[in-house]
Structure formats: C-alpha cells, structure tokens
Design a protein around this motif. Sequence first.
Motif, PDB file in Angstrom:
ATOM      1  N   TYR A 109       0.818  -1.221   0.000  1.00 54.87           N
ATOM      2  CA  TYR A 109       0.000   0.000   0.000  1.00 54.87           C
ATOM      3  C   TYR A 109       0.852   1.271   0.000  1.00 54.87           C
ATOM      4  CZ  TYR A 109       1.253  -0.498   4.923  1.00 54.87           C
ATOM      5  OH  TYR A 109       1.956  -0.660   6.096  1.00 54.87           O
ATOM      6  N   SER A 144      -1.047  -4.075   7.071  1.00 57.20           N
ATOM      7  CA  SER A 144      -1.303  -4.450   5.671  1.00 57.20           C
ATOM      8  C   SER A 144      -2.702  -5.026   5.491  1.00 57.20           C
ATOM      9  CB  SER A 144      -0.258  -5.455   5.191  1.00 57.20           C
ATOM     10  OG  SER A 144      -0.420  -6.714   5.836  1.00 57.20           O
ATOM     11  N   GLU A 145      -3.235  -5.648   6.540  1.00 53.80           N
ATOM     12  CA  GLU A 145      -4.564  -6.265   6.474  1.00 53.80           C
ATOM     13  C   GLU A 145      -5.670  -5.300   6.876  1.00 53.80           C
ATOM     14  OE1 GLU A 145      -3.988  -9.498   9.112  1.00 53.80           O
ATOM     15  OE2 GLU A 145      -2.743 -10.666   7.712  1.00 53.80           O
ATOM     16  N   SER A 146      -5.318  -4.104   7.327  1.00 51.89           N
ATOM     17  CA  SER A 146      -6.291  -3.127   7.789  1.00 51.89           C
ATOM     18  C   SER A 146      -7.174  -2.642   6.638  1.00 51.89           C
ATOM     19  CB  SER A 146      -5.579  -1.936   8.427  1.00 51.89           C
ATOM     20  OG  SER A 146      -6.460  -0.865   8.656  1.00 51.89           O
ATOM     21  N   THR A 147      -8.394  -2.229   6.981  1.00 54.42           N
ATOM     22  CA  THR A 147      -9.329  -1.699   5.981  1.00 54.42           C
ATOM     23  C   THR A 147      -9.225  -0.179   5.849  1.00 54.42           C
ATOM     24  OG1 THR A 147     -11.069  -1.559   7.674  1.00 54.42           O
ATOM     25  CG2 THR A 147     -10.977  -3.574   6.346  1.00 54.42           C
ATOM     26  N   LEU A 148      -8.288   0.432   6.541  1.00 51.18           N
ATOM     27  CA  LEU A 148      -8.092   1.879   6.434  1.00 51.18           C
ATOM     28  C   LEU A 148      -7.634   2.243   5.016  1.00 51.18           C
ATOM     29  CD1 LEU A 148      -6.137   2.655   9.753  1.00 51.18           C
ATOM     30  CD2 LEU A 148      -8.467   3.391   9.184  1.00 51.18           C
ATOM     31  N   ASP A 169      -5.291   3.570   2.057  1.00 52.69           N
ATOM     32  CA  ASP A 169      -3.860   3.342   1.920  1.00 52.69           C
ATOM     33  C   ASP A 169      -3.021   4.488   2.481  1.00 52.69           C
ATOM     34  OD1 ASP A 169      -4.313   0.910   0.808  1.00 52.69           O
ATOM     35  OD2 ASP A 169      -3.691   1.445  -1.235  1.00 52.69           O
ATOM     36  N   LYS A 215      -2.840   4.093   6.223  1.00 48.05           N
ATOM     37  CA  LYS A 215      -1.981   2.958   6.591  1.00 48.05           C
ATOM     38  C   LYS A 215      -0.509   3.339   6.415  1.00 48.05           C
ATOM     39  CE  LYS A 215      -3.920  -0.369   4.038  1.00 48.05           C
ATOM     40  NZ  LYS A 215      -4.231  -1.754   3.581  1.00 48.05           N
TER      41      LYS A 215
END
Length: 357
Positions: A76, A194-198, A200, A203
């Motif tokens: 990201y 890396s797996e967050s839904t925030l 890019d 993040k």
Amino acid sequence: MLRLAALGLLLALAVTLSSSAVVLENGLPNLWSQTAGQVIELPMQDGILTPNPWNYLNRQSLYRLVIAGTDPYLTYMGTTQTENPFWGLALQLGWMQSSGRLADPSGSTTCGLQTGDAMCISPESFWGCMNYFTSALPFLSAAQQGFLGENIQIKLQVPAGVEGFCTTYTECSASYSDAMTKWDAFFQALKPTSESTLPDNEKKDSILGVYWVAQMATTYASSTCNVKKSHYSAEEQSFADSWLDSAEYVAAAHFHSNLEKSVLFLNPLPGRILRAGDVAPNIDDLTQEENNSLKIFSWMKSINTILGGSMVRMWKGAMCSVTTREKGKELLEQLLTNPSFPTGSFLSFITEMTTAC
C-alpha cells in the motif's frame, strides 16, 4: 528488478541533482548487485549466521534482506517496487561509503581507503558507528520476528579488540532495550497494518510513524558514537550535528524514505569529508547543490539553537495530522533541494500549522 519507468526517473534525478557523492549505481544503491539476495548467502558457522557488518557489502546485505522480507507487507506504500522505507538507510550507507565517511578517520589504518580495503568500515568512523545501530538493530529484530525465515540464529562479527557493539538480539535487547522494543513493535505492526481496511494513505502514514519512532530511538541509542567525532574537523563535526538534528524534522513528518525520495535528499549531501576552512556556500570543490544543502543544514541548526530548541518542538507540534505531515514533507523537500526557496516560508509554515493544530 526495478520497473523501467521508475528506473528512468531515478537515473534522471541522479543526473539533474549531480553531486560528487555517488549514491546510485544502475538505479540502485552502490554495489547492490554484489550484496546477498538470500540469507543463505551470508557467512555461516555451525548453523549460525555470522555476517560481518564491518564490511560494506555485508552491512548493505542486511538492508537488502530486511527490504525483501518486509516488502510483501508494504504494497500500500506506492506503485513502484522501491517504496520500502529501508531504502533510505541503504542509500545513506552508500553515500557514507562513496564520500569516504566509513574509512578510518584516525589515519592509523587503511580501512576504507582505496589504498587498503575499500570495503572495510572502520569502528573509529563516527558515521560507520552511527550506521551500525541503524543496520544491526533492525536486522536482528526482523530476524527475531520471523521476517528472514524460521529459526534463524545470528551472531554478528566484530573486529578483534573492538568493544561496545552488541552482536546478537539478546545482547542488543539488554543494552538498548528501548530501541529494540520499538523495532519489534514496527515489525509486529507490518502484518496487521497491511490487512487493515483503512485507506492506503492512512496505513502508510501510520506505519511510517512507527518506523520513525524506532529510527529515532536507535539514533538516541547510538549517542555512544559521539566520542568518535573528535577525529574530524570542526566543520565536519558541525555538519554531523546538523545531520542528526535534521532527523527530528523528517521523523516528525513521517517522511517516506523510499528510493526516489531518498535520492532527492541524499544527492545534495557533501561528497567528501569537510575540512577546516570549508564554509558553505563558498566551498569551491563542492557543487552548488552540496553548498546549498550545507547552508540549509547550518541555518536550521543555528535558528533552533537561537530559539533554545523551540523550532524543533514547534515543528513536532505542527506535525499533528496526516494533512500537516504531507505539507511538512513537501516543505522539507523544497527547503533542501530548491536553492531559491525562501527560508522565511519555513518559519511561517511552522507558525501557521502550530496554530491550526
């Protein structure tokens, strides 16, 4: 390998910003092709990895392996294959080597000299000492957190008779617990981020914040290297102090030290060790860009000293959001790479952003 478009851009940047210090070789850090691309290419004894961080190629290999191990969790960060923040440290090491700053400043050995072992990094070098911490500590932490493979044991080599440098994860954690704890926190944050839904950009800002916290803790831990500055001229010592101070600004702005941005900041740095009588912007054998960067470094240090350290504190206060940090990064880039940029704008920005925060 780099994408062709990114490679072309980086080579263009290197030419445009021409400096006598070489930081790129075929679009990558100096001698990158000769470094270890896999852990098994490092020296090993009795099943234990024993890289020699006092050899330039071995030390640069530590960065290459950390970059390779963490890249899958940083997709990201941007669109090229060189977005990892560790590229900045790899390029910085290359600049130190090509500018002669890793050689023995005491003159008692030929370590680091073309007439001796050009790949040697002297334990007497202030710059080599500082960089030891920013290479060894994150490498050992990355290995401990599983980013270099499973069940890897490491013991870094150290020159005979040299003391004061930890060589294993356990030793470094005992001697520099704050820095190692923060590097552990960075590597532990990579997967969940890396797996967050925030978005890019959020993040990216978040992980860079954790990265720079670890970097600054490491810089503070390496203060033991300060005694080695006595080998250098007053001018080089002043530059070294300014260089350390500048880290406070880039850290607070969550600077994205990818390959492209790091080239912009490193190319204008002085391509040789400063000598007595070197006064920027009138150092004849340095480029206009090098003279300008030295002048700006000196200005920032002087203003902060005059203000009793309040400029750094105000800057940190102004870097209070993703938006202001983005503006801060743009301002730093202009300040250090644009000779015509008015320094007064820097102070105005800090005041404006501090009020907004």
